[in-house]
Design a protein around this motif. Structure first.
Motif, PDB file in Angstrom:
ATOM      1  N   LEU A  42       0.836  -1.202   0.000  1.00 14.27           N
ATOM      2  CA  LEU A  42       0.000   0.000   0.000  1.00 14.27           C
ATOM      3  C   LEU A  42       0.870   1.250   0.000  1.00 14.27           C
ATOM      4  O   LEU A  42       0.662   2.167  -0.803  1.00 14.27           O
ATOM      5  CB  LEU A  42      -0.928  -0.006   1.216  1.00 14.27           C
ATOM      6  N   PHE A  43       1.854   1.318   0.885  1.00 13.28           N
ATOM      7  CA  PHE A  43       2.727   2.495   0.953  1.00 13.28           C
ATOM      8  C   PHE A  43       3.610   2.616  -0.284  1.00 13.28           C
ATOM      9  O   PHE A  43       3.941   3.720  -0.708  1.00 13.28           O
ATOM     10  CB  PHE A  43       3.576   2.472   2.222  1.00 13.28           C
ATOM     11  N   ASP A  44       4.016   1.482  -0.881  1.00 14.71           N
ATOM     12  CA  ASP A  44       4.830   1.519  -2.099  1.00 14.71           C
ATOM     13  C   ASP A  44       4.073   2.129  -3.264  1.00 14.71           C
ATOM     14  O   ASP A  44       4.669   2.757  -4.136  1.00 14.71           O
ATOM     15  CB  ASP A  44       5.308   0.114  -2.481  1.00 14.71           C
ATOM     16  N   THR A  45       2.750   1.950  -3.311  1.00 15.93           N
ATOM     17  CA  THR A  45       1.953   2.486  -4.421  1.00 15.93           C
ATOM     18  C   THR A  45       1.428   3.888  -4.145  1.00 15.93           C
ATOM     19  O   THR A  45       0.832   4.499  -5.014  1.00 15.93           O
ATOM     20  CB  THR A  45       0.752   1.565  -4.729  1.00 15.93           C
ATOM     21  N   ALA A  46       1.659   4.417  -2.951  1.00 17.06           N
ATOM     22  CA  ALA A  46       1.142   5.740  -2.596  1.00 17.06           C
ATOM     23  C   ALA A  46       1.941   6.849  -3.270  1.00 17.06           C
ATOM     24  O   ALA A  46       3.169   6.797  -3.331  1.00 17.06           O
ATOM     25  CB  ALA A  46       1.175   5.924  -1.079  1.00 17.06           C
ATOM     26  N   ALA A  47       1.210   7.846  -3.766  1.00 15.89           N
ATOM     27  CA  ALA A  47       1.850   9.014  -4.373  1.00 15.89           C
ATOM     28  C   ALA A  47       2.213  10.048  -3.320  1.00 15.89           C
ATOM     29  O   ALA A  47       3.033  10.921  -3.562  1.00 15.89           O
ATOM     30  CB  ALA A  47       0.927   9.634  -5.410  1.00 15.89           C
ATOM     31  N   GLY A  48       1.602   9.952  -2.163  1.00 18.33           N
ATOM     32  CA  GLY A  48       1.876  10.897  -1.092  1.00 18.33           C
ATOM     33  C   GLY A  48       0.777  10.860  -0.058  1.00 18.33           C
ATOM     34  O   GLY A  48      -0.100  10.003  -0.078  1.00 18.33           O
ATOM     35  N   VAL A  49       0.844  11.837   0.835  1.00 18.81           N
ATOM     36  CA  VAL A  49      -0.133  11.955   1.924  1.00 18.81           C
ATOM     37  C   VAL A  49      -0.641  13.387   1.936  1.00 18.81           C
ATOM     38  O   VAL A  49       0.152  14.332   1.876  1.00 18.81           O
ATOM     39  CB  VAL A  49       0.511  11.629   3.295  1.00 18.81           C
ATOM     40  N   GLU A  50      -1.961  13.541   2.011  1.00 14.07           N
ATOM     41  CA  GLU A  50      -2.553  14.868   2.121  1.00 14.07           C
ATOM     42  C   GLU A  50      -2.950  15.102   3.579  1.00 14.07           C
ATOM     43  O   GLU A  50      -3.677  14.307   4.164  1.00 14.07           O
ATOM     44  CB  GLU A  50      -3.784  14.993   1.227  1.00 14.07           C
ATOM     45  N   GLU A  76       9.196   9.821   2.426  1.00 16.17           N
ATOM     46  CA  GLU A  76      10.626   9.590   2.230  1.00 16.17           C
ATOM     47  C   GLU A  76      11.086   8.274   2.839  1.00 16.17           C
ATOM     48  O   GLU A  76      11.973   7.625   2.305  1.00 16.17           O
ATOM     49  CB  GLU A  76      11.438  10.733   2.818  1.00 16.17           C
ATOM     50  N   ALA A  77      10.525   7.911   3.962  1.00 18.14           N
ATOM     51  CA  ALA A  77      10.910   6.671   4.636  1.00 18.14           C
ATOM     52  C   ALA A  77       9.760   6.231   5.526  1.00 18.14           C
ATOM     53  O   ALA A  77       8.870   7.018   5.851  1.00 18.14           O
ATOM     54  CB  ALA A  77      12.169   6.892   5.474  1.00 18.14           C
ATOM     55  N   ARG A  78       9.787   4.974   5.910  1.00 15.01           N
ATOM     56  CA  ARG A  78       8.766   4.458   6.823  1.00 15.01           C
ATOM     57  C   ARG A  78       9.377   3.389   7.703  1.00 15.01           C
ATOM     58  O   ARG A  78      10.348   2.741   7.350  1.00 15.01           O
ATOM     59  CB  ARG A  78       7.559   3.933   6.055  1.00 15.01           C
ATOM     60  N   SER A  79       8.770   3.251   8.864  1.00 17.56           N
ATOM     61  CA  SER A  79       9.181   2.204   9.791  1.00 17.56           C
ATOM     62  C   SER A  79       7.950   1.775  10.574  1.00 17.56           C
ATOM     63  O   SER A  79       6.906   2.419  10.517  1.00 17.56           O
ATOM     64  CB  SER A  79      10.286   2.693  10.722  1.00 17.56           C
ATOM     65  N   VAL A  80       8.094   0.685  11.301  1.00 17.50           N
ATOM     66  CA  VAL A  80       6.978   0.162  12.088  1.00 17.50           C
ATOM     67  C   VAL A  80       7.422  -0.037  13.529  1.00 17.50           C
ATOM     68  O   VAL A  80       8.600  -0.203  13.814  1.00 17.50           O
ATOM     69  CB  VAL A  80       6.447  -1.179  11.532  1.00 17.50           C
ATOM     70  N   SER A  81       6.445  -0.007  14.406  1.00 12.81           N
ATOM     71  CA  SER A  81       6.651  -0.413  15.794  1.00 12.81           C
ATOM     72  C   SER A  81       5.810  -1.658  15.990  1.00 12.81           C
ATOM     73  O   SER A  81       4.658  -1.709  15.549  1.00 12.81           O
ATOM     74  CB  SER A  81       6.197   0.683  16.751  1.00 12.81           C
ATOM     75  N   GLU A  82       6.391  -2.654  16.618  1.00 15.07           N
ATOM     76  CA  GLU A  82       5.661  -3.904  16.794  1.00 15.07           C
ATOM     77  C   GLU A  82       5.918  -4.492  18.173  1.00 15.07           C
ATOM     78  O   GLU A  82       6.901  -4.185  18.827  1.00 15.07           O
ATOM     79  CB  GLU A  82       6.013  -4.906  15.707  1.00 15.07           C
TER      80      GLU A  82
END
Length: 149
Positions: A103-111, A120-126
């Motif tokens: 999902l995030f790979d196909t995203a053009a951005g966030v409004e 620019e980057a993403r991470s997760v907390s688990e």
């Protein structure tokens, strides 16, 4: 027959706690912009003349904040977006996508509040292998489009 009540027994409590903390911290709703499932079949759309219409996927609760102050003129500020994993999983299920990464790979951005940001980057907390929070590092798009002095 005994039930395993150990603290290592995975349950949904980290996800519920993350949702509650994001809401209590002033959680907002943001829109993830993704390409539509079906493309533009018009001639202008096929040639790339007309701008693509993106789907706006609502993600809530989320918290948006500036990561660092701009120290020099022309230096772009960075922003952080914390998003509930339950909101992301709802969109993954609704769109029948393989994973949140897809999902995030196909995203053009966030409004966010009418402004468009690039991821620019993403991470997760688990916790115990269960993702409960997504952290996106963002940059504002209009700052990227302005010429350097």
């Amino acid at each position: 027959m005994s039930t395993d009540l150990s603290v290592r027994n995975p349950n949904g409590s980290p996800l519920l706690m993350a949702d509650a903390l994001l809401r209590a911290g002033g959680g907002i709703s943001v829109s993830l912009l993704v390409a539509p499932a079906t493309g533009d079949s018009s001639d202008a759309g096929q040639l790339g003349i007309s701008a693509p219409n993106f789907q706006q996927l609502s993600l809530s609760p989320a918290i948006f904040r500036k990561v660092r102050a701009t120290m020099q003129q022309g230096q772009l500020a960075q922003y952080e977006l914390l998003i509930s994993a339950s909101a992301v999983q709802q969109q993954v299920s609704a769109l029948q996508i393989i994973s949140a990464d897809a999902l995030f790979d196909t995203a053009a951005g966030v409004e966010i509040n009418g402004a468009l940001f690039l991821i620019e980057a993403r991470s997760v907390s688990e916790s115990l292998g269960q993702v409960y929070l997504y952290r996106l590092l963002l940059r504002e798009t209009h700052a990227l489009l302005q010429p350097a002095p």
